[in-house]
Design an enzyme around this catalytic site. Structure first.
Site: not given
Ligand code: FPP
Length: 244
Positions: A18, A35, A129
């Site tokens: 997050d 991201h 893994l």
């Molecule tokens: C949360 O941050 C993160 C996500 C919803 C997406 C996670 C994705 C990645 C780390 C990249 C892609 C991963 C793979 C495995 C291909 P948020 O956007 O909710 O952040 P915020 O709460 O600060 O808005």
């Protein structure tokens, strides 16, 4: 790494990644940049998990609820997932990593479904893994689907008795140990519909570090804290008086 007691390391780490959006906002960048940097953290954490011989890692990449985000952001996340599969598949083979999806793969565009299935198929005999990526995942939906399938199997006479072991066999994480450690980045203290059945006795570690900043040092800190925790699974520790 030497400071960590290998025997006390978790066998299964689950992570709610997050804070990508906040990381970008703090820098005046578009959310997509968060991201992209978050994906770099994924690479780092997978590599270190493999090095530490932790056999299971489950990353919450896209929840069922995430479909309601702006179209452009969803598109970006799907594109990143596609390029992750393309660029990392060979590495997963070289590093003996098995890739699995936890969630409903059918919700994704056909091309991505094909890519995801191909990666699962190609890596299916790897065993160092197990990398599980939670995609279009909802813990409640996973439990409901399990109940529906169980009802069906009872009707068909395939099963007569339901216990925790049988139930576990109907989840996406069938045959895997439950997570020992759940890490959540960016300081939010909630489980957000993630692995609801599986985290019954999981140790939870929350850090203020935002996911794009969560690299080796932050991970080692979380693992070190885990190795110091006393896990009781609802029981009490045997004390000096000999009582259990
Ligand atoms: C949360 O941050 C993160 C996500 C919803 C997406 C996670 C994705 C990645 C780390 C990249 C892609 C991963 C793979 C495995 C291909 P948020 O956007 O909710 O952040 P915020 O709460 O600060 O808005």
């Amino acid at each position: 790494m030497s400071k960590l007691e290998q025997s006390k390391l978790p066998a299964h780490v689950a992570i709610i990644m997050d804070g990508n959006g906040r990381w970008a906002k703090m820098r005046g960048l578009p959310r997509a940049e968060g991201h992209i940097h978050g994906l770099e953290s994924v690479r780092n954490i997978v590599t270190l998990t493999r090095k530490l011989h932790i056999p299971f890692l489950t990353l919450y990449a896209f929840s069922k609820e995430n479909w309601t985000r702006p179209r452009a952001e969803v598109k970006k996340l799907l594109t990143l997932l596609g390029s992750f599969l393309e660029s990392e598949l060979q590495l997963m083979m070289d590093e003996d990593i098995r890739f699995r999806v936890v969630g409903n793969i059918m919700d994704f565009p056909k091309r991505l479904q094909t890519q995801l299935n191909a990666a699962m198929q190609k890596t299916s005999n790897n065993s160092s893994l197990s990398l599980n990526i939670a995609l279009s995942y909802s813990g409640r939906e996973e439990i409901l689907n399990a109940v529906r399938e169980i009802i069906n199997d009872v009707k068909m006479g395939h099963i007569t008795n339901i216990d925790e072991n049988v139930f576990q066999g109907y989840l996406y994480t069938k045959g895997m140990p439950d997570p020992d450690l759940l890490i959540r980045t960016s300081g939010e203290i909630r489980v957000s519909n993630f692995l609801l059945w599986q985290i019954a006795y999981t140790e939870i570690y929350v850090t203020d570090t935002l996911w794009p900043d969560f690299r080796e040092d932050a991970y080692m800190k979380a693992l070190t804290e885990y190795t110091k925790r006393e896990r009781r699974f609802g029981s009490v520790k045997e004390n000096s008086s000999g009582r259990a």
